[in-house]
Design a protein around this motif. Sequence first.
Motif, short mmCIF file in Angstrom:
data_model
loop_
_atom_site.label_atom_id
_atom_site.label_comp_id
_atom_site.label_asym_id
_atom_site.label_seq_id
_atom_site.Cartn_x
_atom_site.Cartn_y
_atom_site.Cartn_z
N PRO A 296 45.21 37.38 38.53
CA PRO A 296 44.09 36.53 38.61
C PRO A 296 43.50 36.32 37.35
N ASN A 297 43.08 35.07 37.24
CA ASN A 297 42.34 34.77 36.03
C ASN A 297 40.86 35.41 36.00
N ALA B 231 38.39 34.65 25.14
CA ALA B 231 38.71 33.47 26.10
C ALA B 231 40.22 33.98 26.58
N GLU B 232 40.30 33.85 27.74
CA GLU B 232 41.71 34.06 28.61
C GLU B 232 42.85 33.25 28.03
N ARG C 278 39.09 37.25 39.12
CA ARG C 278 38.82 38.64 39.15
C ARG C 278 37.34 38.77 39.22
N THR C 279 36.30 37.94 39.03
CA THR C 279 35.15 38.24 39.00
C THR C 279 34.65 38.18 40.66
N ALA C 280 35.27 37.14 41.38
CA ALA C 280 35.18 36.90 42.67
C ALA C 280 36.15 38.32 43.42
N ALA D 205 35.11 41.44 34.42
CA ALA D 205 36.30 40.72 34.55
C ALA D 205 36.96 40.26 33.10
N ARG D 206 35.99 40.06 32.22
CA ARG D 206 36.51 39.79 30.99
C ARG D 206 37.12 41.03 30.32
#
Length: 645
Positions: A356-357, A486-487, A361-363, A384-385
């Motif tokens: 997951p991005n 940033a990802e 990941r937050t969700a 998530a970050r």
Amino acid sequence: MLTQVRLPDRHASRSAKPGPPREPPKPATPTAPSWRPWLLPLAALVVILILVARAQPSRSTTFPYSAFVGKVEAGVVKTVDINDKGAVAGTLKDGTRFTTRIPTALDTSPLEQQLRDKKVEITASQSSGGDGLTTLLVLLLPLLFIVMLFWWSGRKAAQTLTGGLGGIGRSRAKIIEAERPTTRFDDVAGYEGVKQEISEIVDFLRRPERYAVVGAKGPRGVIMVGPPGTGKTLIARAVAGEAEVPFLSVTGSAFVEMFVGVGASRVRDLFGEARKRAPSIVFIDEIDAVGSRRAGNRLGGNDEREQTLNQLLAEMDGFDQGSGIVVLAATNRPEALDPALLRPGRFDRHVTVPLPNQAERTAILAVHARGKTLAPDVDWGIVARSTPGFSGADLANLVNEAAINAVRADRAVIDADDLATARDRVLLGRRESSNALLPEERRAVAVHESGHALVAALCEHADPVAKVTILPSGPALGATEQLPEAERHLYTEGYLTDLLAVRLGGRAAELVVFGEGSTGAADDLAGATQIADRMVTEFGLSQALGPVGYASGTPRYLGQDNGKEAVGRSYSEHTQRIVDEETARLVTEAEKRAVALLREHRRALEALAGLLVTRETVDGSVVLDVLENGASAQGVSPRRARAHQ
């Protein structure tokens, strides 16, 4: 750098809509009483006891012949019975029974006269084979008992095998009917693209007439490919829940048995059950256990795994397209599957379920936090970050570890510190409070981690430093954590070069301060060498070798290794020599660069190491402050001033 651990996935579920009423249960078939199987062995045991009791001789006293003659002369013998073999049995006048034997080599004619003179009652008898037969029966009865036991065990085994042969070949699929609680797409956080692509299966099973009008055919099979823990099984259950159809779930290893032909029989039974419940979904988890590539050097099809795969190929290519049967499969080793299994007509669609991005990941974290009490300072976006590369299973484990940490602190609320501690535990291992360092080791670790942090802050393309600690956790004596702004999906040559310098920053700090390296940089050297090797062989970032790539071409889902060792290199010894030289050059240049940066900012290095010895843990803002103050004191502008969020 830190490695990540893959953990099993967790499935969420909720109640589905009520389905049709179930059929009344069939009356149970009357079974034999539980004591009946033991009737035959008990009867045999009773017979043995009776015969053994009869074979026991009656209680009597055995006299030698001389003693018997003396008893006769003393007049205490009442009766004697002499058989034709010289055996004597008699009774004394006091009622005592005795036995003796007349020697055949002696002249016993005076004995008869003595018996007559003493008025002893004399009888004669003829020996029979009764005793010998009894003895024979006693000797044969144990063998007879063993034979009867084997016969009884054989009958029981035959009865079990009769039901077992039908059960051995039967599929071990777990059938989840539509009226049972199922999972929906709402329970699967993130993966909107995957859900959109796979939702057509749900629409096909619900309304197949829409496809029949335009002549379209629904997908025959869908295979989901992705790293472990990304929720492939959970998505398959969500498909069954949305379609509200029977869901037959089985693992690939359930088809393979020691009996030849059992796997193929189970495949036939599995699809037979699916046809009875059509429309339905057949889900095969870990299909690589049964669908691995077939050997090309074997002439016959005697291998049980190959027979099972052949039957699976025939079933997937043979069932009616309009029967409403869809096969879902999941694997994290797509390179191991047989090409015949992946062709259109069997698995028409290949759906990749990636890690997951950040938004996903937050969700996912929000889903796993349901039912837990959170403090106001918990921000799932920040968590998530700080968890790049985590799968859904890793995030579930992270939240659970945070809850355990709150309980350990005797709190019912999970705060941000619990999540940070859980992240360190997942990445680094358990905090070793008993692993006390010597004073010189403590300073050496502080210098080492300060080198990593300062080089990361001075390099233009490196990720910002989030935290630096010298508290031992697991095998690590200290850690420098970086969080990407940033990802990233692409990595430039500048980023990789800076990454090498950051990896070697700890060793460079030891060389600058102590004048020698230590064993603490072993993992850093191994990681830097692997990155440099991939830069040369896969990414074409070496001028000596040129724009040539020797990647394995296989997904590295089961680990982060390159996989070239398993399949062997695809280039010559001369090319290998160039690769080794270029790899050593990149690592050496990165170390020289890190040493030069730290020598230029020696005062900041000493200051940060002193803070770590005192505080043990500092965040990224402290690293930037130390760097700014040290650069101002030296009259040199730092190469980079980055605000830390």
